[in-house]
Motif scaffolding. Structure first.
Motif, PDB file in Angstrom:
ATOM      1  N   ILE A   4     -31.569  34.163 -24.214  1.00 32.47           N
ATOM      2  CA  ILE A   4     -32.456  34.394 -23.071  1.00 32.47           C
ATOM      3  C   ILE A   4     -32.725  33.068 -22.351  1.00 32.47           C
ATOM      4  O   ILE A   4     -32.754  32.998 -21.112  1.00 32.47           O
ATOM      5  N   GLY A   5     -32.933  31.996 -23.129  1.00 33.22           N
ATOM      6  CA  GLY A   5     -33.147  30.684 -22.528  1.00 33.22           C
ATOM      7  C   GLY A   5     -31.945  30.233 -21.715  1.00 33.22           C
ATOM      8  O   GLY A   5     -32.091  29.676 -20.618  1.00 33.22           O
ATOM      9  N   LYS A   6     -30.733  30.468 -22.227  1.00 37.31           N
ATOM     10  CA  LYS A   6     -29.541  30.108 -21.467  1.00 37.31           C
ATOM     11  C   LYS A   6     -29.435  30.933 -20.181  1.00 37.31           C
ATOM     12  O   LYS A   6     -29.020  30.415 -19.132  1.00 37.31           O
ATOM     13  N   ALA A   7     -29.806  32.201 -20.258  1.00 37.29           N
ATOM     14  CA  ALA A   7     -29.774  33.044 -19.061  1.00 37.29           C
ATOM     15  C   ALA A   7     -30.788  32.563 -18.028  1.00 37.29           C
ATOM     16  O   ALA A   7     -30.557  32.668 -16.815  1.00 37.29           O
ATOM     17  N   TYR A  36     -36.032  23.853 -21.876  1.00 38.17           N
ATOM     18  CA  TYR A  36     -36.542  25.082 -22.493  1.00 38.17           C
ATOM     19  C   TYR A  36     -35.499  25.689 -23.434  1.00 38.17           C
ATOM     20  O   TYR A  36     -35.840  26.195 -24.511  1.00 38.17           O
ATOM     21  N   THR A  37     -34.235  25.610 -23.035  1.00 40.57           N
ATOM     22  CA  THR A  37     -33.164  26.083 -23.918  1.00 40.57           C
ATOM     23  C   THR A  37     -33.122  25.269 -25.199  1.00 40.57           C
ATOM     24  O   THR A  37     -32.931  25.804 -26.297  1.00 40.57           O
ATOM     25  N   GLU A  38     -33.312  23.953 -25.070  1.00 38.49           N
ATOM     26  CA  GLU A  38     -33.349  23.092 -26.244  1.00 38.49           C
ATOM     27  C   GLU A  38     -34.532  23.449 -27.138  1.00 38.49           C
ATOM     28  O   GLU A  38     -34.428  23.430 -28.372  1.00 38.49           O
ATOM     29  N   ALA A  85     -33.978  26.580 -35.294  1.00 33.67           N
ATOM     30  CA  ALA A  85     -33.731  25.671 -36.418  1.00 33.67           C
ATOM     31  C   ALA A  85     -34.929  25.622 -37.352  1.00 33.67           C
ATOM     32  O   ALA A  85     -34.776  25.566 -38.575  1.00 33.67           O
ATOM     33  N   GLN A  86     -36.130  25.658 -36.791  1.00 35.19           N
ATOM     34  CA  GLN A  86     -37.334  25.667 -37.625  1.00 35.19           C
ATOM     35  C   GLN A  86     -37.391  26.931 -38.467  1.00 35.19           C
ATOM     36  O   GLN A  86     -37.717  26.881 -39.663  1.00 35.19           O
ATOM     37  N   TYR A 137     -41.536  17.500 -35.632  1.00 36.23           N
ATOM     38  CA  TYR A 137     -41.637  16.324 -34.767  1.00 36.23           C
ATOM     39  C   TYR A 137     -40.681  16.459 -33.576  1.00 36.23           C
ATOM     40  O   TYR A 137     -41.036  16.145 -32.434  1.00 36.23           O
ATOM     41  N   SER A 138     -39.470  16.930 -33.854  1.00 37.64           N
ATOM     42  CA  SER A 138     -38.502  17.138 -32.781  1.00 37.64           C
ATOM     43  C   SER A 138     -38.976  18.198 -31.796  1.00 37.64           C
ATOM     44  O   SER A 138     -38.786  18.073 -30.580  1.00 37.64           O
ATOM     45  N   LEU A 139     -39.605  19.249 -32.314  1.00 34.82           N
ATOM     46  CA  LEU A 139     -40.162  20.283 -31.427  1.00 34.82           C
ATOM     47  C   LEU A 139     -41.246  19.707 -30.524  1.00 34.82           C
ATOM     48  O   LEU A 139     -41.302  20.019 -29.324  1.00 34.82           O
TER      49      LEU A 139
END
Length: 490
Positions: A54-57, A167-169, A176-177, A300-302
């Motif tokens: 959905i994020g990619k779209a 947002y996709t990232e 991943a979480q 932390y990455s989030l």
């Protein structure tokens, strides 16, 4: 004959692929294979991956706003009530009249050219009837239009593209979480099954040894060497051990069901675990702070990605003060007619100059939108975005403190668990030796049956304590791996 046919049919079914599938053959899994299986089959991870798509779209949706927008429109309508307006004929005056003139016979007989000089005179104005209602609209009209627009400059659009990619990232890191959480749950459930299975094997060995001792004591009682009290004590101990075995069997079954659930596997499937407790490495040095990087933690990455989004949102609000530039164009035909068949009979084109009913038009232009005053709307939006960005930056300090605490706590828990495990292993070895010596002494007639029963009871307690310490150490290992960000690496 029928009996042989039935046997052949049964043999065919067993040997056929369907017969093989009908038999629930167990599937073998190592810990890593269990985690990989869960990453592919857990329902919540499938939902998270759909959120990634959905994020990619959304990136494509925002990118489409900067591409040419072309639309076509065709319309035919009936002005069943024609719009009228008031008209005053006197406002246009009266038409001039040609004065009469006479050609004489002499002029005709002279043979000379006759030059006529017409004169006009204005007639007397006639009284008008006042305002009149007239309509300039035909009963039917139609049109065919093609419009196009191209965004030339919009600061919000450029920032929106960057925000969509970020947002996709964020969606990818959220997945991943969730994968790390699944790996944690599967690891703990896997270790639980390993511990319970090994404990079950040891209980079965205890039952075999105690059953043998009970039978030997019964023979000794039958020969008058032992007392009935000795037999009864061993029987009570055997019954207690049997109850403990049944409880462990149910606990093992429950732990297997939990593992299947964490893996996203059907509860009716059978699985065999290939890893052994003796092969599991537990290393306290993983909690070494010297090699630790906060970015290894997905939390932390989030937060870094959320900070980037907050910064882009602030830039987007500020770009609202910039002008917007568009390139617009239109081309089409507009037609009129007195009847529906007339409007549907299209007569147009450069060659038709007499009875045309459709006329083309075209327009191309540049549109500039300049914001002047919006009631301080963007001003307050920028204030909100600044505070959101500030809160995100403040969150880094709190997260670092939380990670530091988790590292210290998980490292301490693992160290303590390993110390307890070492102590319980020594206790187990001592309890096994005491039970072995007590049994020999009783069989040689130099020890009491009560001493044997007490030794067996102490042995079972030592075994329970040992496997509880082993499970605690394994759980502490998983918690430390999660705290250091090394639980699931791709």
């Amino acid at each position: 004959m029928k009996k042989h046919s039935s046997l052949l049919l049964a043999l065919f079914v067993l040997l056929s692929p369907f017969g093989v599938l009908a038999q629930d053959s167990p599937r073998t899994f190592s810990l890593q294979q269990s985690i990989d299986y869960a990453l592919q089959n857990r329902v919540n991870l499938k939902v998270n991956r759909n959120e990634e798509e959905i994020g990619k779209a959304k990136v494509g949706e925002i990118r489409a706003m900067g591409l040419p927008q072309i639309n076509a429109n065709a319309e035919v309508g009936n002005n069943f009530i024609q719009q009228k307006t008031l008209f005053d004929p006197s406002s246009f005056g009266t038409a001039s009249q040609l004065d009469p003139f006479v050609i004489t016979p002499e002029q005709l007989a002279s043979g000379q050219p006759i030059v006529l000089s017409p004169t006009y005179s204005q007639p007397e104005p006639q009284p008008s009837g006042g305002l009149q209602a007239i309509s300039f609209v035909q009963p039917y009209n139609g049109g065919l239009t093609i419009t196009g627009s191209q965004l030339l400059f919009d600061g919000s659009y450029l920032i929106g593209l960057k925000a969509a990619k970020t947002y996709t990232e964020l969606s990818r890191k959220t997945t991943a979480q969730s994968e790390i959480e699944v790996a944690e749950q599967v690891s703990k459930a896997y270790y639980s099954v390993l511990v319970n299975r090994e404990r079950m094997e040891l209980l079965l060995q205890n039952m075999v040894r105690l059953d043998t001792l009970l039978k030997q004591t019964q023979v000794m009682f039958d020969n008058g060497v032992a007392e009935k009290l000795d037999v009864d004590r061993l029987r009570v101990s055997f019954n207690n051990l049997n109850v403990e075995k049944q409880k462990t069997e149910r606990l093992l079954m429950l732990s297997e069901h939990l593992l299947k659930f964490q893996m996203g596997m059907n509860q009716n499937e059978q699985l065999v675990l290939t890893d052994k407790l003796s092969e599991v490495e537990v290393d306290v040095e993983k909690g070494n702070r010297n090699n630790f990087n906060y970015s290894n933690r997905i939390e932390y990455s989030l937060l870094e990605t959320q900070r980037d989004l907050a910064l882009l949102d602030l830039r987007n609000k500020r770009s609202g003060y910039l002008p917007k530039l568009y390139l617009n164009g239109r081309y089409g035909y507009i037609g009129v007619g007195r009847t529906f068949s007339d409007i549907m009979h299209i007569r147009a084109g450069r060659d038709n100059t007499t009875d045309r009913n459709y006329f083309d038009f075209g327009y191309v232009g540049v549109q500039l939108q300049v914001p002047i005053f919006d009631g301080l709307l963007k001003h307050y939006q920028i204030q909100q975005s600044k505070l959101t960005l500030e809160n995100t930056k403040i969150g880094f300090e709190g997260l670092k403190q939380s990670i530091d605490l988790q590292l210290e706590q998980s490292s301490t828990d693992l160290t303590n668990s390993l110390d307890v495990l070492t102590s319980q292993r020594e206790n187990l070895e001592l309890a096994e030796e005491i039970a072995r010596v007590a049994k020999i002494k009783f069989q040689e007639g130099v020890g009491s049956n009560l001493e044997v029963v007490t030794a067996e009871t102490d042995l079972r307690q030592a075994q329970t304590n040992y496997y509880a310490a082993m499970y605690d150490a394994l759980i502490a290992k998983v918690n430390l791996d999660k705290a250091t960000g090394t639980l699931l690496t791709k």
